[in-house]
Design a protein around this motif. Structure first.
Motif, short mmCIF file in Angstrom:
data_model
loop_
_atom_site.label_atom_id
_atom_site.label_comp_id
_atom_site.label_asym_id
_atom_site.label_seq_id
_atom_site.Cartn_x
_atom_site.Cartn_y
_atom_site.Cartn_z
N SER A 31 0.73 41.36 12.98
CA SER A 31 -0.13 40.43 12.25
C SER A 31 0.09 39.05 12.85
O SER A 31 1.06 38.84 13.60
CB SER A 31 0.22 40.41 10.76
N LEU A 32 -0.80 38.13 12.56
CA LEU A 32 -0.63 36.77 13.07
C LEU A 32 0.74 36.23 12.67
O LEU A 32 1.45 35.63 13.48
CB LEU A 32 -1.73 35.85 12.53
N ALA A 43 1.60 30.26 13.05
CA ALA A 43 0.51 31.23 12.96
C ALA A 43 -0.78 30.63 13.49
O ALA A 43 -1.61 31.32 14.09
CB ALA A 43 0.34 31.70 11.51
N VAL A 46 -1.00 31.12 17.24
CA VAL A 46 -1.39 32.49 17.58
C VAL A 46 -2.88 32.67 17.37
O VAL A 46 -3.58 33.24 18.21
CB VAL A 46 -0.58 33.52 16.75
N GLN A 47 -3.39 32.13 16.26
CA GLN A 47 -4.82 32.27 15.96
C GLN A 47 -5.69 31.51 16.96
O GLN A 47 -6.83 31.88 17.20
CB GLN A 47 -5.10 31.77 14.55
N ARG A 53 -7.22 40.40 14.58
CA ARG A 53 -6.21 41.42 14.87
C ARG A 53 -6.71 42.35 15.97
O ARG A 53 -5.93 42.77 16.84
CB ARG A 53 -5.91 42.21 13.60
N MET A 56 -5.94 40.94 19.26
CA MET A 56 -4.53 41.10 19.60
C MET A 56 -4.24 42.53 20.06
O MET A 56 -3.52 42.75 21.03
CB MET A 56 -3.62 40.75 18.41
#
Length: 199
Positions: A31-32, A43, A46-47, A53, A56
């Motif tokens: 998950s983020l 987070a 990452v986003q 998702r 990713m």
């Protein structure tokens, strides 16, 4: 003056964290928030690189694919300029099996990704061209060197299915590497005829 951000380095940092989380805890843990914690970043960062998702997951599989390609290229190059079809195929398939810890980590990610795509047709569609290309390549090697009259396309499907099945059993610890390699050699014997096997 604002600090310059190396986006490639940041993406690599996040990708490495993603692979660690996926390999150690499974894709369901990706998950983020988990990836951010593993990477030691926010987070939000990452986003910035992966909006969803699915992005990713697709990126994780691309990393596994790049690692596999590098391993296969190194091993095939060691065979010399014009390897026999059987030797080339055996080397390639053996490199794709999870026979050591590095390949097991990648294999766990790939297996989890395939399960993930089973209920997400849009994500799975990205794999169709790759699968077709791999099948075509394997069928070409079988066509070039098979000792028996076989349908190369069907034989390629069967051989890759055997490899995938061996990979799953190796990941589960059901077989030691030497058993998996012996089974692979037996399948190659059926197509190319028995020869001395590489160690």
């Amino acid at each position: 003056m604002p600090k310059r951000v190396d986006h490639r380095e940041r993406r690599a940092l996040i990708a490495d964290a993603l692979m660690r989380v996926a390999a150690e805890q499974g894709l369901e843990a990706v998950s983020l928030r988990h990836v951010a914690a593993a990477a030691g970043v926010s987070a939000g960062m990452v986003q910035h690189y992966f909006r969803t998702r699915d992005e990713m997951m697709t990126f994780a599989l691309a990393v596994v694919r790049e690692r596999n390609e590098a391993r296969v290229t190194r091993a095939v190059t060691a065979l010399g300029a014009t390897p026999a079809p059987r030797a080339l195929l055996r080397t390639m398939l053996a490199e794709l099996l999870p026979l050591d810890e590095e390949r097991r980590a990648d294999g766990r990610v790939a297996l989890a990704f395939l399960a993930y795509t089973a209920v997400r047709p849009a994500v799975a569609a990205a794999l169709h061209d790759e699968t077709a290309a791999l099948l075509g390549f394997v069928a070409g090697l079988i066509r070039a060197g098979a000792a028996r009259d076989v349908d190369p396309e069907r034989a390629a499907v069967g051989l890759l299915a055997v490899m995938e099945g061996l990979g799953i059993y190796l990941l589960g610890g059901h077989y030691p590497p030497e058993t998996a390699l012996a089974a692979l050699d037996t399948q190659l014997d059926l197509l190319f005829g028995p020869v001395g096997h590489p160690s």
